[in-house]
Structures are given as structure tokens and as C-alpha cells.
Scaffold this active site. Structure first.
Site, PDB file in Angstrom:
ATOM      1  CB  CYS A   1      -0.922   0.074   1.026  1.00 12.78           C
ATOM      2  SG  CYS A   1      -0.295  -0.644   2.837  1.00 12.78           S
TER       3      CYS A   1
ATOM      4  CG  HIS B   1      -0.893   3.996   4.742  1.00 17.19           C
ATOM      5  ND1 HIS B   1      -1.657   3.740   5.527  1.00 17.19           N
ATOM      6  CD2 HIS B   1      -0.472   2.701   4.029  1.00 17.19           C
ATOM      7  CE1 HIS B   1      -1.607   2.511   5.701  1.00 17.19           C
ATOM      8  NE2 HIS B   1      -0.848   1.785   4.811  1.00 17.19           N
TER       9      HIS B   1
END
Ligand code: A2P
Length: 344
Positions: free
Chosen positions: A139, A251
Site C-alpha cells: 500500500c 497513509h
């Protein structure tokens, strides 16, 4: 539909393996949102949730047990059920003639498996014709390479130093519950129980994601370093520090990039503004920059705080934010599936 990879059909038989998990659920949402051409849909998970019901586009599907599930007749399987599960079952699906898009780290660095971010290296997908397994990258790596590629195409990148601020959803549904539960407990004056993550995450910052390697890096850091080079097909020096923060979704990354020649902040801003899959939010005058709280639930990779590094020539700082469950996992996997069913 015309496809270079699959027989031409109006719609394809699709399985979501790990359909009850955080990423699997988002895969289903995104398949529905993007109206992916599905003929038959099969939802698969472990024996723990086999028999339970999951909704897709207003219809209920009974979850199948992966151990006993027969993949014959499937065209595409989106896997997000952990590395061990992928190692064991992805080859079985691929041998049955199905393309597997695997979200785990199990296959990513195999020489004969492609690691694909559609905005960056869609051509790499052709490697999947041989073995039918396609790896979906880590990710944190996905959002970083989407931001780096347009800059690298203009002036090749020499070195990247990245520090991440990663949401708990990257560790799955149970880690999401752990942050919520610990926060609730601590605010009520009770003790916080640590189960999924290596330390208490509520009101804390943990400089460890995944296990430690012999050289002192964590496996997550190693993934960012190795996968970036594989996806960008470039000999870029990458070093990473990956950190878990008490955020549910999104994130964030502080990325310091050194180029092989001059690259101004203005040039980078305009290259990124034109780049596929990127949104620039960068206005110090109005204190506008990407925030995890705003990136959650969205598709783009958001870039801001673009500035020249005063300590080093030909270097820039970037702040890169994305929804880790969407672009960092489920959306990227569905975009790969879209490449599989579209004609090039
Ligand atoms: P299950 O709900 O049956 O445990 P998350 O990343 O949010 O923790 O989700 C993990 C997903 O992977 C879930 O759908 C989970 O199913 C599935 N999964 C985990 N282990 C296995 C396994 N051994 N076989 C099949 N599915 C698995």
C-alpha cells in the site's frame, strides 16, 4: 468486451477471496461503484465465515470456504486473504485458467510475477500471460510510485528517503477494532489490550510495521525499497522508515527525492497536476495540504508540501497521502482487473 487476456465476453466470472476482510469488502464496493462487468460473482473466505451472507448490489451471496472451493470457470480472482493463503491457493486458481490479482506480499518479488500499478507500469501485465498471477504492490509503495513516476519521467530519480505515517486499516479489520477499543478503554481510565499490533497504538506512534529483518529494517520497509525499484524499472536508491500512527484510514508519507538533474518545485507541481491518478493540494498561503482525514474514501493520490530541499541540490520534499485500503489495495487490484478485461 474485447480483451487481450481473456475470451471476449460481455461479462466475466469473478471471485473475491477474503471477501469478509477490510480490503475484500472495499474490493466489492469498488467493483460495484465502477460497474465492473461481472457475470457470476463468488465470495470466498475461510471456514470461519463460510456460510455467512454478504451483500453485493442488493443481492446476498453465501460465503464459500476457500479450502473446498473449486475455481473452475472463473476468469478473475481478487485475493486479499494473507500471504500464506495466496501461496497455497493462487497457483490452484491460476492452473484452473483464472487470472489471480493477489494483494498479499507472497508473489511480489518473484522474477516471473509482475507487480503492477496501472498508472505506472501497465505494460508489465503482459508477463501474467505465462503464469496468470499478478501481484498488487504494498500500500505505501503504490501511493509513492504514483507520485514519483511523472517526476522520474521528466528527470530520472537517483535517491528516495521516505518516512511513512500509516493507518491501522493497513493491518486489517482487527487492527481497526484494536485502535477503537484501546482509545475507548484509555478514555474511560481502563487498561488498553494489545493483540494485533506490536505495541499500544492509541495515543501512540509505533516505528515498526511487519517483522524485523537481520539488517535492522522491517519487512514493510524492505517492501517499499524493493518494490519501488521493480515497479519503476529503475536503479533508484530507496531507504524507508515505516511507522504506524493512530489513524483509521489513509497513509501519509514524507518523501525526500533526489534527482539526477535540476527539478524545481514549480516544475514538479505542474507535472503532478497533469499526472493520471494524482491531485495536487499545495498552498501554504491558505494552509492547504493533503490530510489523511480527507483522503479517506477517495481514489486519488494526494500530493502537497512540494518544496525544494535547502540541504541538498536537485532534491525535493513531497507529502503524499492516499486511502490505503482503496488506492493502496482494493482500487489498484480492481484497476488491474479492468486492464485484464480491456483491449490495449
Ligand atoms: P475470515 O473472515 O473467514 O477470517 P482482514 O485483512 O481484514 O483481517 O481480512 C482477512 C480476510 O482474509 C478475511 O476475509 C478472512 O476470512 C480471509 N482469510 C484469512 N485467512 C484465510 C484462510 N486461511 N483461508 C481463506 N480466507 C482467509
Amino acid at each position: 468486451m474485447m480483451s487481450d487476456y481473456l475470451p471476449n465476453k460481455d461479462a466475466y466470472n469473478v471471485a473475491v477471496v477474503g471477501a469478509t476482510g477490510a480490503v475484500g469488502q472495499t474490493m466489492l464496493e469498488i467493483l460495484a461503484e465502477r460497474n465492473f462487468p461481472i457475470a457470476d460473482l463468488v465470495l470466498v473466505a475461510s471456514s470461519r465465515s463460510a456460510g455467512s451472507r454478504v451483500e453485493f448490489k442488493g443481492r446476498e451471496y453465501v460465503v464459500q470456504d476457500l479450502e473446498t472451493f473449486d475455481p473452475a470457470g472463473l476468469d478473475i480472482a481478487l485475493f486479499s486473504a494473507g500471504g500464506g493463503t495466496s501461496l497455497k491457493h493462487a497457483p490452484r486458481f491460476a492452473e484452473a485458467g483464472c487470472y489471480v490479482v493477489d494483494n498479499s506480499s507472497a508473489w511480489r518479488m518473484h522474477d516471473d510475477v509482475c507487480l503492477v500499478v496501472p498508472e505506472v507500469n501497465p505494460h508489465a501485465l503482459s508477463m501474467a500471460r505465462a503464469n496468470r498471477i499478478i501481484a498488487n504492490p504494498n500500500c505505501s509503495t503504490i501511493q509513492m510510485v504514483v507520485a514519483l513516476k511523472p517526476l522520474h519521467d521528466a528527470v530520472p530519480i537517483k535517491r528516495v528517503v521516505v518516512s511513512t505515517y500509516q493507518a491501522v486499516s493497513g493491518a486489517g479489520g482487527k487492527a481497526i477494532e484494536e485502535l477503537a477499543e484501546q482509545t475507548r478503554s484509555l478514555l474511560l481510565g481502563n487498561e488498553a489490550k494489545v493483540n494485533m499490533l506490536p505495541a499500544r497504538i492509541a495515543f501512540n506512534v509505533i516505528p515498526q510495521i511487519d517483522v524485523f529483518m537481520e539488517d535492522g529494517y522491517t519487512k514493510e520497509e524492505r517492501k517499499m525499497m524493493d518494490e519501488t525499484r521493480k515497479i519503476m524499472e529503475a536503479d533508484i536508491a530507496v531507504t524507508a522508515t515505516t511507522v504506524r500512527v493512530p489513524v483509521f484510514y489513509g497513509h501519509s508519507e514524507s518523501v525526500n527525492v533526489t534527482f539526477t538533474g535540476p527539478m524545481t518545485a514549480d516544475t514538479a507541481r505542474s507535472l503532478l497536476a497533469d499526472a493520471e491518478g494524482v491531485c495536487v493540494v499545495d498552498d501554504p498561503a491558505t494552509a492547504d495540504y493533503p490530510l489523511a482525514s480527507e483522503a479517506g474514501g477517495t481514489d486519488p493520490v494526494w500530493v502537497g508540501r512540494i518544496r525544494e530541499d535547502k540541504s541538498c541540490p536537485d532534491s525535493l520534499h513531497l507529502w503524499v497521502v492516499a486511502d490505503n485500503v482503496r488506492k493502496g489495495a482494493a482500487l489498484n487490484a480492481v484497476q488491474i482487473a479492468e486492464l485484464l478485461v480491456s483491449e490495449h
